[in-house]
Design a protein around this motif. Structure first.
Motif, PDB file in Angstrom:
ATOM      1  N   ARG A   1       6.542  -1.495 -15.417  1.00 50.99           N
ATOM      2  CA  ARG A   1       7.275  -1.369 -16.675  1.00 50.99           C
ATOM      3  C   ARG A   1       8.250  -0.225 -16.509  1.00 50.99           C
ATOM      4  O   ARG A   1       7.868   0.866 -16.066  1.00 50.99           O
ATOM      5  N   VAL A   2       9.510  -0.460 -16.850  1.00 53.77           N
ATOM      6  CA  VAL A   2      10.539   0.554 -16.607  1.00 53.77           C
ATOM      7  C   VAL A   2      11.317   0.843 -17.884  1.00 53.77           C
ATOM      8  O   VAL A   2      11.325   0.055 -18.828  1.00 53.77           O
ATOM      9  N   ARG A   3      11.975   1.991 -17.859  1.00 48.80           N
ATOM     10  CA  ARG A   3      12.889   2.367 -18.934  1.00 48.80           C
ATOM     11  C   ARG A   3      14.263   2.604 -18.311  1.00 48.80           C
ATOM     12  O   ARG A   3      14.406   3.450 -17.425  1.00 48.80           O
ATOM     13  N   GLU A   4      15.243   1.847 -18.759  1.00 54.91           N
ATOM     14  CA  GLU A   4      16.588   2.016 -18.206  1.00 54.91           C
ATOM     15  C   GLU A   4      17.192   3.330 -18.675  1.00 54.91           C
ATOM     16  O   GLU A   4      17.028   3.722 -19.837  1.00 54.91           O
ATOM     17  N   LEU A   5      17.888   4.006 -17.779  1.00 58.13           N
ATOM     18  CA  LEU A   5      18.586   5.241 -18.104  1.00 58.13           C
ATOM     19  C   LEU A   5      19.979   4.911 -18.629  1.00 58.13           C
ATOM     20  O   LEU A   5      20.583   3.911 -18.218  1.00 58.13           O
TER      21      LEU A   5
ATOM     22  N   LEU B   1      19.903  13.064  -7.301  1.00 61.70           N
ATOM     23  CA  LEU B   1      21.189  12.584  -7.810  1.00 61.70           C
ATOM     24  C   LEU B   1      20.996  11.379  -8.724  1.00 61.70           C
ATOM     25  O   LEU B   1      21.713  11.223  -9.717  1.00 61.70           O
ATOM     26  N   LEU B   2      20.030  10.554  -8.402  1.00 59.30           N
ATOM     27  CA  LEU B   2      19.796   9.347  -9.186  1.00 59.30           C
ATOM     28  C   LEU B   2      19.264   9.672 -10.582  1.00 59.30           C
ATOM     29  O   LEU B   2      19.421   8.873 -11.508  1.00 59.30           O
ATOM     30  N   ARG B   3      18.702  10.856 -10.753  1.00 65.90           N
ATOM     31  CA  ARG B   3      18.072  11.225 -12.020  1.00 65.90           C
ATOM     32  C   ARG B   3      19.005  11.950 -12.991  1.00 65.90           C
ATOM     33  O   ARG B   3      18.580  12.305 -14.088  1.00 65.90           O
TER      34      ARG B   3
ATOM     35  N   GLY C   1       0.786  -1.223   0.000  1.00 70.73           N
ATOM     36  CA  GLY C   1       0.000   0.000   0.000  1.00 70.73           C
ATOM     37  C   GLY C   1       0.817   1.270   0.000  1.00 70.73           C
ATOM     38  O   GLY C   1       0.260   2.371   0.071  1.00 70.73           O
ATOM     39  N   GLU C   2       2.147   1.157  -0.089  1.00 71.40           N
ATOM     40  CA  GLU C   2       3.003   2.339  -0.053  1.00 71.40           C
ATOM     41  C   GLU C   2       2.964   3.093  -1.385  1.00 71.40           C
ATOM     42  O   GLU C   2       2.642   2.531  -2.423  1.00 71.40           O
ATOM     43  N   GLN C   3       3.303   4.397  -1.330  1.00 69.53           N
ATOM     44  CA  GLN C   3       3.491   5.191  -2.531  1.00 69.53           C
ATOM     45  C   GLN C   3       4.988   5.256  -2.827  1.00 69.53           C
ATOM     46  O   GLN C   3       5.797   5.375  -1.907  1.00 69.53           O
ATOM     47  N   ARG C   4       5.350   5.221  -4.111  1.00 69.83           N
ATOM     48  CA  ARG C   4       6.754   5.047  -4.471  1.00 69.83           C
ATOM     49  C   ARG C   4       7.215   6.110  -5.444  1.00 69.83           C
ATOM     50  O   ARG C   4       6.452   6.597  -6.262  1.00 69.83           O
ATOM     51  N   PHE C   5       8.500   6.463  -5.350  1.00 67.89           N
ATOM     52  CA  PHE C   5       9.115   7.332  -6.348  1.00 67.89           C
ATOM     53  C   PHE C   5       9.316   6.545  -7.645  1.00 67.89           C
ATOM     54  O   PHE C   5       9.373   5.304  -7.639  1.00 67.89           O
ATOM     55  N   SER C   6       9.467   7.270  -8.739  1.00 66.25           N
ATOM     56  CA  SER C   6       9.555   6.608 -10.039  1.00 66.25           C
ATOM     57  C   SER C   6      10.991   6.320 -10.472  1.00 66.25           C
ATOM     58  O   SER C   6      11.206   5.563 -11.420  1.00 66.25           O
TER      59      SER C   6
ATOM     60  N   GLY D   1      23.915  -2.430  -6.596  1.00 69.09           N
ATOM     61  CA  GLY D   1      23.240  -1.552  -7.531  1.00 69.09           C
ATOM     62  C   GLY D   1      23.898  -1.600  -8.904  1.00 69.09           C
ATOM     63  O   GLY D   1      25.124  -1.543  -9.022  1.00 69.09           O
ATOM     64  N   ALA D   2      23.064  -1.675  -9.937  1.00 75.06           N
ATOM     65  CA  ALA D   2      23.553  -1.715 -11.317  1.00 75.06           C
ATOM     66  C   ALA D   2      22.980  -0.506 -12.063  1.00 75.06           C
ATOM     67  O   ALA D   2      23.177   0.622 -11.651  1.00 75.06           O
ATOM     68  N   ASN D   3      22.257  -0.741 -13.147  1.00 71.44           N
ATOM     69  CA  ASN D   3      21.732   0.354 -13.960  1.00 71.44           C
ATOM     70  C   ASN D   3      20.573   1.066 -13.269  1.00 71.44           C
ATOM     71  O   ASN D   3      19.826   0.477 -12.492  1.00 71.44           O
ATOM     72  N   ARG D   4      20.400   2.335 -13.647  1.00 70.71           N
ATOM     73  CA  ARG D   4      19.270   3.123 -13.157  1.00 70.71           C
ATOM     74  C   ARG D   4      18.081   2.972 -14.113  1.00 70.71           C
ATOM     75  O   ARG D   4      18.249   2.606 -15.269  1.00 70.71           O
ATOM     76  N   PHE D   5      16.900   3.302 -13.597  1.00 74.32           N
ATOM     77  CA  PHE D   5      15.714   3.249 -14.449  1.00 74.32           C
ATOM     78  C   PHE D   5      14.689   4.258 -13.948  1.00 74.32           C
ATOM     79  O   PHE D   5      14.794   4.787 -12.831  1.00 74.32           O
ATOM     80  N   VAL D   6      13.693   4.516 -14.795  1.00 73.06           N
ATOM     81  CA  VAL D   6      12.510   5.260 -14.367  1.00 73.06           C
ATOM     82  C   VAL D   6      11.295   4.382 -14.656  1.00 73.06           C
ATOM     83  O   VAL D   6      11.272   3.647 -15.644  1.00 73.06           O
TER      84      VAL D   6
END
Length: 207
Positions: A99-103, A169-171, A52-57, A80-85
């Motif tokens: 569904r994610v998109r790798e950065l 920083l992650l973005r 039930g938590e809300q999450r960052f993208s 930790g490996a690749n980043r994604f949104v």
């Protein structure tokens, strides 16, 4: 996906104790494929246990490096490996899915070394000053990777910043942007703690 109360950065470890049934199911499924990995995102609101938590993208892929079963839970270490949104959150089945998109990976340039060195100096100083007020997860003399790209991400991870700053920083879109932002944010933290130290010295003098 595994929502957590902390941000995972590339080239940084995360230790987890998995005991909820939904994540046990997730582990059983991802261990059937190589590499065995899952996404980690920061919880915006809510708790890690129960759903039930809300999450960052914005998040980071975590690759399992060590796994150990125990009575009632599974202990694991991932890196930790690749980043994604996150493009779209899906229905839990029974664990969180998206569904994610790798950065794109950031690219190291030798011309960035002076900037990396400045960031490291500021982060180590901020850690030393912050330790005057509270216990810190990372010591000022913590060892970093000899790889400049990896150490740049490690500096972002160990700097004594809040989770919202860490998500920013992650973005980032370039390594220069990462180092510039580490410097900017860490200078702010350093100035704040420095002011507190000065205020404390003044109080002592007045007594």
């Amino acid at each position: 996906m595994f929502p957590l109360g902390s941000v995972l950065f590339p080239h940084m470890p995360v230790q987890l104790r998995v005991f909820e049934q939904r994540y046990m199911v997730m582990l059983a499924e991802i261990l059937d494929v190589e590499p065995s990995e899952f996404g980690v995102v920061l919880i915006e609101r809510g708790q890690e246990v129960g759903g039930g938590e809300q999450r960052f993208s914005a998040g980071t892929i975590a690759r399992i490096a060590e796994l150990e079963g125990a009575e009632g839970f599974v202990a694991l270490v991932a890196e930790g490996a690749n980043r994604f949104v996150v493009e779209e959150w899906l229905d839990d089945a029974p664990y969180p899915r998206a569904r994610v998109r790798e950065l794109p990976d950031l690219v190291w340039d030798e011309e960035l070394e002076p900037l990396r060195e400045r960031a490291e100096k500021l982060v180590r100083r901020a850690l030393a000053v912050a330790s005057e007020f509270a216990d810190q997860q990372w010591a000022a003399d913590v060892s970093l990777s000899g790889d400049p790209l990896e150490s740049s991400w490690q500096l972002a991870a160990i700097s004594p910043l809040g989770p919202l700053d860490q998500v920013a920083l992650l973005r980032v879109e370039s390594l220069k942007e990462l180092l510039d932002l580490v410097i900017e944010l860490t200078e702010g933290v350093d100035a704040t703690f420095g002011s507190l130290l000065e205020a404390g010295d003044e109080d002592v003098e007045e007594i």
